[in-house]
Design an enzyme around this catalytic site. Structure first.
Site, mmCIF file in Angstrom:
data_model
loop_
_atom_site.group_PDB
_atom_site.id
_atom_site.type_symbol
_atom_site.label_atom_id
_atom_site.label_comp_id
_atom_site.label_asym_id
_atom_site.label_seq_id
_atom_site.Cartn_x
_atom_site.Cartn_y
_atom_site.Cartn_z
ATOM 1 C CG LEU A 73 -2.099 -0.904 1.282
ATOM 2 C CD1 LEU A 73 -2.775 -0.822 2.639
ATOM 3 C CD2 LEU A 73 -3.098 -0.575 0.194
ATOM 4 C CG ASP A 74 1.509 3.693 -3.435
ATOM 5 O OD1 ASP A 74 2.386 2.813 -3.370
ATOM 6 O OD2 ASP A 74 1.046 4.122 -4.504
#
Length: 228
Positions: A19-20
């Site tokens: 996940l960024d």
């Protein structure tokens, strides 16, 4: 993942898809030996809810047209800020649904192949509409078999569950936080094999018909299957 390893005091843990920063949502974490199957989750279908901010006024008809255009197989080049090589590649958008639209903001739900960049998709939708756009917010609501449902827990819940188990000897919350490893393959076709075939299979032998006890009806050539 580093935080989870420290909490549980284990050497090995792995997650089901990066996940960024600033992106929220579902992140399955495999503990110890379950990291061996977490790859099946990484390479499974993902679902997101995204806020797209347009840089100019957009008619809703033009937006709906853009979403239809980007449904199916699309070309994508990973953005500058990514951990993979920036080469043109294809990804499939299985479904895009417009949930809400107000002023210059669109709330969109998208189901897609792993490795699809939502940030890039928002940018390309902006190009199609002619006014430009960028991704304002993103939340992952599904990765493979894991969704935003009663199995979703916060890291705070993990910490509290471990405290209750270690101090109060109460394992009820821990059993809700840690799911059986079999849940990581619930989305795959399944083959159940005979007890006598297990040792041979575990040592690299091919599975022959006499070793099969039962199987689901969606097993096909070339597909990844879970063997029980």
């Amino acid at each position: 993942v580093a935080w989870v390893k420290k909490l549980f005091n284990i050497d090995k843990a792995g997650h089901g898809g990066t996940l960024d920063p600033k992106v929220t949502g579902v992140l399955p974490v495999g503990l110890d030996n379950s990291t061996k199957v977490i790859g099946n989750v990484v390479h499974s279908v993902k679902e997101y809810v995204m806020v797209i901010q347009f840089h100019g006024d957009v008619e809703i008809g033009k937006l709906v047209e853009a979403l239809k255009y980007f449904t199916g197989e699309i070309y994508q080049r990973p953005p500058l800020r990514s951990s993979v090589k920036r080469v043109l590649r294809t990804r499939r958008i299985h479904e895009i649904e417009l949930l809400d639209f107000k002023d210059r903001f669109a709330l969109v739900r998208a189901s897609c192949d792993p490795g699809t960049y939502m940030r890039k998709l928002a940018h390309d939708i902006g190009l199609y509409t002619g006014v430009g756009a960028h991704m304002r917010e993103l939340r992952r609501t599904r990765t493979g078999p894991y969704r935003e449902d009663e199995t979703l827990v916060k890291l705070q819940d993990v910490s509290e569950a471990l405290y209750l188990w270690r101090v109060e000897k109460d394992e009820r919350m821990l059993r809700r936080v840690i799911l059986p490893v079999e849940t990581a393959v619930t989305h795959l076709p399944k083959i159940v094999i005979n007890d006598l075939a297990v040792d041979a299979i575990a040592h690299g032998a091919s599975l022959a018909a006499p070793g099969v006890v039962r199987l689901t009806d969606n097993v096909s050539a070339g597909a990844t299957v879970a063997v029980f």
